[in-house]
Design an enzyme around this catalytic site. Structure first.
Site, PDB file in Angstrom:
ATOM      1  CE1 TYR A 107      -4.350  -1.388   0.693  1.00  0.00           C
ATOM      2  CE2 TYR A 107      -3.013  -3.052   1.789  1.00  0.00           C
ATOM      3  CZ  TYR A 107      -4.221  -2.648   1.242  1.00  0.00           C
ATOM      4  OH  TYR A 107      -5.276  -3.518   1.247  1.00  0.00           O
ATOM      5  CE1 TYR A 146      -2.152  -6.475   3.911  1.00  0.00           C
ATOM      6  CE2 TYR A 146      -3.015  -6.396   1.682  1.00  0.00           C
ATOM      7  CZ  TYR A 146      -3.163  -6.163   3.033  1.00  0.00           C
ATOM      8  OH  TYR A 146      -4.321  -5.598   3.483  1.00  0.00           O
ATOM      9  NE  ARG A 156      -6.936  -9.803   5.114  1.00  0.00           N
ATOM     10  CZ  ARG A 156      -7.931  -9.033   4.659  1.00  0.00           C
ATOM     11  NH1 ARG A 156      -7.813  -7.730   4.665  1.00  0.00           N
ATOM     12  NH2 ARG A 156      -9.060  -9.556   4.232  1.00  0.00           N
ATOM     13  CG  HIS A 159      -8.177  -7.426   0.351  1.00  0.00           C
ATOM     14  ND1 HIS A 159      -6.980  -7.938   0.807  1.00  0.00           N
ATOM     15  CD2 HIS A 159      -8.274  -6.190   0.908  1.00  0.00           C
ATOM     16  CE1 HIS A 159      -6.392  -7.060   1.612  1.00  0.00           C
ATOM     17  NE2 HIS A 159      -7.159  -5.982   1.677  1.00  0.00           N
ATOM     18  CG  HIS A 161      -9.924  -2.245   1.593  1.00  0.00           C
ATOM     19  ND1 HIS A 161     -10.209  -2.674   2.869  1.00  0.00           N
ATOM     20  CD2 HIS A 161      -8.630  -2.595   1.373  1.00  0.00           C
ATOM     21  CE1 HIS A 161      -9.131  -3.245   3.394  1.00  0.00           C
ATOM     22  NE2 HIS A 161      -8.161  -3.207   2.509  1.00  0.00           N
TER      23      HIS A 161
END
Lengths: 241, 208
Positions: A107, A146, A156, A159, A161
């Site tokens: 991110y 990640y 995780r 995905h 959000h």
């Protein structure tokens, strides 16, 4: 024409409970008292309108909306679907916002601690206001899986959000979309906060082979359902009852 | 067998996670250039009618620490008590006031800060007036489904005492968790609203 009344009550057994110790951060952030039940008043039945004029032409193109001399790296995707209510009606004018990690699973954020490389051409955010039939679409790259600090070595699944703003504050929803066929979905403590397997499956976008763009992008289809509203067939009372 | 109702299930919630600001307030976390301004970051213009106020607070966890990764949204009526929404049946709200605000809490102190106006009163379903209030919604890492609560105003003691929602709180000592005291030492005045997720001061949250 029938008037519309309050929103259907939320099925709290379908949503994750607040306290889910396998997701450790929830332990100190979960209210412990019962929620106070409140029938919808105007404060919950109303919500702001987001005009299409507020959005820019690249707001739903994560491949180019943070470009610094190139395009985002990764598996090119179109994600599309409809925002519906529980009555199955498409909802127009809904603000849909999305954010995600880059193709390496990293991110763009000051708190990020994963060693995967930043992509200089990928910011990771986008938004769309739904069409008259509730449809939305955006272009992006497939986010990577990640690791995250929970148990010693939790990861995780890939995905995206989503934040969804319907017609009333009572419909406000934040969720995550997963990808069909990913085995990591079923070992994720955040996914596992949802108690019912059918509810988890509602978060898994289907590979939409028909809508892939030749020599360009894969496609995934992800419909989002917001709360539906009661019909007040025989009542003649002010809204808010 | 019977006929099917054909009702869909609401999409289940998932936590907003630690990076919710990337999607909601990118400019506040140095992702510049995707769009110019974050939605909800400014609630007022010079033309907005109403008494200027500031709402400040923190979201505090069960260990007493303020969250530094929360996102807070507020929704409120205008100074006359009208919502700027197509679902508002009673009239047209101030066109210079949307009534919706959104802030990332400060990444170091955990404080949120909304410059807004004091809302007017809005009726309950049965026609009784509710005390002036602001709807507050909180998401963050570790919060599996967004939390709804309300801010009431500390200088509205009479209206608060008759508020049909506050009257429903059986444990009277908990009403104070929804009432923001007014600090007149600032200009405009500040209402302080700390939200406690757990513990003896746990805020009243609503299932709406």
């Amino acid at each position: 024409m029938t008037q519309e009344g309050s929103y259907y009550q939320r099925d709290r057994a379908w949503h994750p409970p607040a306290f889910t110790p396998q997701y450790k951060t929830s332990v100190l952030r979960s209210p412990q008292r019962p929620l106070l039940s409140l029938e919808n008043t105007l404060s919950e039945l109303t919500g702001p309108v987001f005009g299409h004029g507020r959005l820019g032409p690249l707001d739903n193109d994560l491949i180019t909306n943070y470009a610094h001399g190139g395009e985002a790296i990764g598996q090119r995707l179109v994600v599309h679907g409809r925002v519906l209510d529980e009555n199955g009606r498409g909802l127009p004018g809904v603000l849909v916002e999305f954010w995600q990690a880059n193709a390496g699973g990293r991110y763009r954020h000051h708190k990020e601690g994963y060693r995967a490389a930043l992509d200089p051409n990928f910011g990771g955010c986008g938004r769309y206001i739904t069409d008259p039939d509730g449809g939305y679409h955006f272009r992006t790259i497939k986010p990577g899986a990640y690791p995250w600090p929970n148990r010693v070595n939790d990861w995780r699944p890939a995905h995206i959000h989503f934040s969804v703003f319907g017609h009333a504050f009572a419909q406000r929803l934040v969720t995550q979309m997963y990808f069909e066929g990913d085995p990591m979905i079923w070992q994720c403590p955040i996914v596992a906060t949802i108690p019912d397997r059918r509810a988890i499956e509602q978060l898994i976008a289907a590979l939409d082979r028909n809508n892939t763009t030749p020599m360009d992008s894969l496609a995934y289809k992800f419909d989002i359902v917001l709360r539906g509203r009661r019909s007040t067939f025989f009542e003649n009372r002010p809204e808010g009852n | 067998m019977v006929q099917r109702l054909d009702i869909l299930k609401e999409t289940p919630s998932q936590t907003a996670g630690p990076y919710v600001h990337i999607g909601a307030t990118p400019n506040a976390i140095d992702i510049a250039g995707v769009w110019q301004t974050d939605l909800g970051s400014v609630m007022l213009t010079a033309e907005t009618t109403g008494e200027r106020i500031v709402v400040k607070g923190r979201v505090i966890d069960g260990a007493g620490r303020p969250l530094t990764d929360a996102l807070v949204e507020i929704w409120q009526a205008d100074a006359a008590g009208l919502y700027n929404s197509p679902q508002e049946p009673r009239g047209t709200a101030d066109r210079h006031f949307v009534g919706w605000g959104r802030q990332a809490v400060d990444r170091d102190t955990g404080e949120f800060c909304f410059a807004t106006i004091k809302p007017g009163s809005v009726p309950f379903g049965d026609g009784r007036l509710m005390a002036p209030h602001i709807t507050v919604w909180i998401v963050a890492r570790g919060i599996n489904i967004g939390l709804h609560t309300r801010l009431y105003f500390g200088d509205e003691a009479v209206a608060n005492a008759g508020d049909p929602v506050l009257l429903r709180i059986e444990d009277r000592s908990r009403i104070a968790t929804l009432v923001a005291p007014k600090d007149l030492s600032t200009d405009p005045p500040t209402y302080r609203f700390d939200i406690h997720l757990q513990g003896p001061q746990e805020t009243v949250f609503f299932d709406i």
